[in-house]
Scaffold this active site. Structure first.
Site, PDB file in Angstrom:
ATOM      1  CG  HIS A 162       0.434  36.464  41.719  1.00 48.60           C
ATOM      2  ND1 HIS A 162       1.632  37.114  41.642  1.00 48.60           N
ATOM      3  CD2 HIS A 162      -0.448  37.371  42.187  1.00 48.60           C
ATOM      4  CE1 HIS A 162       1.487  38.362  42.052  1.00 48.60           C
ATOM      5  NE2 HIS A 162       0.229  38.550  42.381  1.00 48.60           N
TER       6      HIS A 162
ATOM      7  CE  LYS B 135       2.668  36.672  54.267  1.00 50.29           C
ATOM      8  NZ  LYS B 135       3.670  37.296  55.151  1.00 50.29           N
TER       9      LYS B 135
END
Length: 908
Positions: free
Chosen positions: A151, A573
């Protein structure tokens, strides 16, 4: 060099100084050397601007008028140099702190600096009842499983990281009290030389790294740290288990660490990770493992110069040497000449040659699997021990055994990850070729139909016609090939992102049946539950999956060991950090209960990030806050980006990190800890509900503001982050410039962008509304003490706010053009800070973490200065109309983003 001649330390007095002062000495030395490099490079004007900026941020608060005055008159190329100088400083401060942690750990701490006590304190005494050693039998069940991912949150180039390693080496030389003045002067000269190289090295990548680049970066971590760390960790565990003199008897600690990797296997959202990339990755990993093992076997073997007269070999060892002489007579003759009458040495030198043959693919001489190599090593151990050479048997030779047991021939267990929607699209194509299926799109999610195909096979005429379908099937074929070549541990887990129904899980087994037929394939399907809704429905999905015949057959073959992954990024999120934390706790508790009902040995795989908005923070504390039964001596977690190098860039730091994780996992499984956690969760259940409702409402009110995603993109470097070329994976799912949707923004750049605005919304937003809705300070203080989950949540929020800056956040948010978004963020920031300090009973953030507070304060001025540079660059870039101006200001922006990331450290 005249500017640095006074920097030579009196090592006798320096060693007696408080640890914090010694760190300050290192930082001051590096800053003076950096200043000298700038002057020599003709960048004295840059140095003056940097000094003006720092003068404007000294004291109680930043003088934004002075900050603007110091930067607003500069051209883009001048401002880029200023940003570069500040970025170099951050890298040097981070390096000094890393070395300082190592120094503290090696010296056993500094009683005069309480902030360092936790880092220096032995983690093992936290286990069990005071004074009792750890039960050795517990290590048989224990499993610690870090998984490295690619990532993209590490903003440094590899060239910068390499330069910093060289600088660190010279600092070690300079700091060594055993070196004389002449050697210290040489170290100073080399330090300035390496700093010049660092200053003149481009800090921005010119090309995006490929998956192969990411794999090679990970290999450096294994080579430099992880392979050396494992034996040290196990020795530390032996001491905790009460072994008085490790290395003199068979080990009581079974190897409990396994390393995994997604690098080269994670294709969710990354079109550059293909079946061929995965195949090559497996080969690169095996090459690395076998190269290291061959050298290690050779090295250990050459030390075993015990002769047959003093240390007679066992009959089994003599038989093994006789067999080796027949299998490879030329090698046997050569080894016998070089190691006459040294049978134990001869056996290991034969083993080293066989490992090399395995590496080269020479089938006749190669080991078929790591078990054969282990058999030879244990044969040598048993023979040595029988002859009375216990230290030779269980010293370095045992370290080698542990390395083989931990890393095998594959190094890391490579995992495949793919999005459920990709499988559904491929299945729809394939099922369109099957008669009587009806709607192939609906059939692609039909768990019963897919279970039948996984069990009975597909019609012979069905084949992959599209490139996407061929790629999915080829990936599964690579997994089968890897297991044939390197064993089942090399690659066998398949993570399904956005697992939302049973069909998403059985889909993998149905596709595998078409890909490899009835060939042997160990395939462990790992559901990944990420969004708030998916986490709420996770056990419902698992119930449907568990009833399928293909699932039950697989579960029986693996002794009902099941792995389930929970995602921290998208859940935060989706619903905000408070609701995500509470929702994850609830989901894990329900998953543990589900496993108990089904007779399953459950391993929860935590998709944590390094950032505070993605489950970051001290891992060992988070472990102790997990629901009862959810850890059960097994802990698996992702490690990515800058976190990999922060935790595993040094052997000593890496060892202490894994010791703390291991100790926390052992402690979490004790009945006392589970009872306390369960009691606290029950006692504060109503409080959790109220916190959840209020925080979720506040968070949704923010993200549901019309055009919210566009506001984030305009007020932050969200779009430009992709141009840092941190990873091979694209930054977002679509290319829309306006009308962006929150779901379109990937969680990692989302968090990264918010950290750059100095608002850090993903780490705390909604907490203030939640605490205010409860309103009972006494109750909240009690819960913060007694309820580990709330304590961990407050800790993350406190750190996140400590790295925020209200005035700078307001200026960044103004670029987005939405007064409502700005107002909501700033009002919630004020509310959260006020309530957080009240609940923690503190006047300042991090008041109880003086070491952390000092580390943040040491960087704050520089980060503020770089944030002002970034603001100017963002404004100019948004206003620029010609390509040359856009390119120039984009470079300034990216250098500033790189520097802020280095200053804040946990950004993505």
């Amino acid at each position: 060099m005249e500017a640095t001649s006074s920097d030579r330390h009196d090592h006798t007095t320096r060693a007696d100084r408080p640890a914090a002062d010694r760190l300050a000495d290192d930082v001051a030395l590096l800053r003076r050397l950096q200043d000298a490099v700038l002057v020599e490079a003709g960048a004295g004007d840059v140095l003056e601007v940097v000094r003006d900026l720092l003068a404007a941020v000294e004291g109680a608060g930043a003088d934004h008028v002075r900050l603007a005055a110091a930067t607003d008159h500069l051209a883009a190329d001048q401002l880029e140099q200023v940003a570069r100088a500040l970025t170099v400083h951050f890298h040097l401060v981070n390096l000094a702190e890393s070395r300082h942690r190592v120094r503290v750990l090696r010296e056993g701490g500094d009683a005069r600096d309480s902030a360092l006590q936790e880092a220096a304190t032995d983690p093992w005494p936290a286990l069990g009842r005071e004074g009792e050693p750890v039960d050795p039998g517990i290590f048989e069940r224990l499993r610690i499983h870090p998984v490295l991912t690619a990532h993209p949150t590490e903003a440094r180039r590899r060239a910068v990281a390499a330069a910093l390693r060289r600088i660190g080496h010279q600092l070690d030389r300079h700091d060594d009290p055993l070196r004389g003045p002449a050697e210290q002067q040489v170290a100073l000269r080399r330090l300035q030389e390496e700093l010049e190289v660092l200053w003149r090295t481009a800090h921005l990548r010119t090309t995006r790294p490929t998956p192969y680049d990411e794999v090679r970066t990970a290999m450096a971590v294994f080579d430099d740290t992880l392979l050396r760390l494992v034996p040290r960790l196990y020795r530390s565990a032996e001491l905790a288990a009460g072994v008085a003199e490790p290395g003199t008897a068979p080990p009581v600690v079974a190897p409990f660490v396994r390393f995994g990797s997604w690098i080269g296997g994670d294709r969710d959202g990354n079109p550059f990770v293909t079946a061929e990339v995965t195949r090559q990755t497996l080969g690169i990993q095996a090459e690395q493992a076998l190269r290291v093992l061959a050298a290690a076997v050779e090295r250990v073997g050459r030390t075993l110069t015990l002769d047959a007269a003093s240390t007679p070999p066992s009959r089994a060892l003599r038989d093994a040497l006789a067999a080796a002489s027949v299998a490879d007579p030329a090698a046997a003759a050569e080894i016998a000449v070089g190691s006459p009458d040294e049978p134990h040495r001869q056996l290991l030198l034969h083993a080293a040659r066989r490992v090399q043959a395995t590496r080269r693919g020479e089938v006749e001489r190669a080991y078929r699997d790591p078990g054969e190599l282990l058999a030879d090593l244990r044969l040598a151990q048993e023979s040595l021990a029988a002859a009375g050479a216990h230290r030779a048997a269980y010293g370095e030779l045992q370290h080698l055994v542990w390395q083989v047991e931990t890393f095998g021939f594959h190094l890391a267990e490579l995992e495949v990850r793919q999005h459920s929607a990709v499988h559904a699209a491929v299945l729809a194509e394939l099922l369109g070729q099957v008669e009587d299926v009806g709607d192939p799109v609906a059939a692609a999610r039909d768990a019963v139909l897919l279970d039948r195909l996984a069990t009975d096979g597909w019609p012979e005429h069905v084949e992959a016609r599209s490139e996407k379908a061929q790629e999915v099937l080829n990936t599964l074929r690579v997994v089968a090939w890897a297991q044939e070549r390197w064993g089942e541990r090399s690659c066998g887990r398949y993570v399904v992102s956005f697992s939302q129904q049973p069909g998403d899980l059985v889909a993998v087994r149905a596709l595998a049946r078409l890909a490899v037929g009835e060939r042997p394939l160990r395939l462990d399907v790992v559901p990944l539950f990420e969004t708030g809704d998916d986490l709420r429905r996770c056990t419902e999905v698992l119930d449907g999956w568990w009833e399928l015949s293909s699932t039950r057959r697989w579960a029986s073959s693996v002794d009902h060991r099941v792995e389930v992954m929970v995602g921290y990024s998208d859940s935060s999120k989706d619903v905000g950090p408070v609701s995500a934390t509470l929702g994850l706790y609830d989901a894990q508790a329900r998953l543990a209960a589900w496993a108990g009902r089904r007779g399953v040995e459950l391993t929860l795989f935590h998709g944590r990030g390094g950032s505070l908005g993605r489950g970051g923070g001290p891992v060992h504390r988070a472990i102790l806050a997990q629901p009862p039964g959810s850890v059960d001596l097994r802990f698996k977690v992702t490690e990515q980006g800058e976190v990999v190098f922060a935790r595993y860039g040094d052997v000593t730091i890496g060892q202490r990190h894994l010791e703390r994780v291991t100790a926390a996992v052992l402690r979490a499984a004790t009945s006392g800890n589970e009872e306390r956690t369960a009691a606290a969760a029950a006692r504060y259940d109503d409080l959790a509900r109220r916190l959840d409702e209020a925080s979720h409402a506040a968070y949704r009110a923010l993200v549901d503001v019309p055009g919210f995603a566009d506001v984030v993109a305009l007020s932050s470097p969200l779009e430009e982050i992709g141009e840092l070329r941190m990873g091979s994976r694209p930054v977002r799912r679509s290319g829309a410039d306006v009308g962006r949707d929150l779901a379109d923004l990937r969680a990692i750049p989302w968090v990264f962008a918010w950290s750059q605005t100095r608002a850090n919304v993903p780490g705390w937003f909604g907490l203030g509304s939640a605490l205010a809705a409860v309103g009972d300070v006494a109750l909240l203080r009690e819960a913060a003490r007694e309820w580990p989950l709330l304590g961990a949540l407050l800790e993350v929020a406190e750190m996140s706010l400590a790295k925020s800056d209200r005035r700078l956040a307001e200026r960044f948010l103004a670029l987005g053009g939405s007064e409502e978004v700005t107002r909501r963020v700033l009002d919630e920031m004020d509310l959260t800070r006020r309530w957080l300090l009240d609940v923690l009973d503190q006047d300042e953030l991090l008041a109880r973490e003086p070491g952390l507070a000092r580390a943040v304060a040491m960087r704050t001025g520089y980060v503020d200065a770089l944030s002002v540079v970034q603001l100017r660059a963002l404004r100019e870039l948004r206003a620029a109309t010609d390509e040359a101006s856009q390119a120039a200001w984009r470079r300034v922006l990216l250098v500033a983003v790189n520097g802020v990331a280095a200053g804040l450290q946990n950004t993505g």
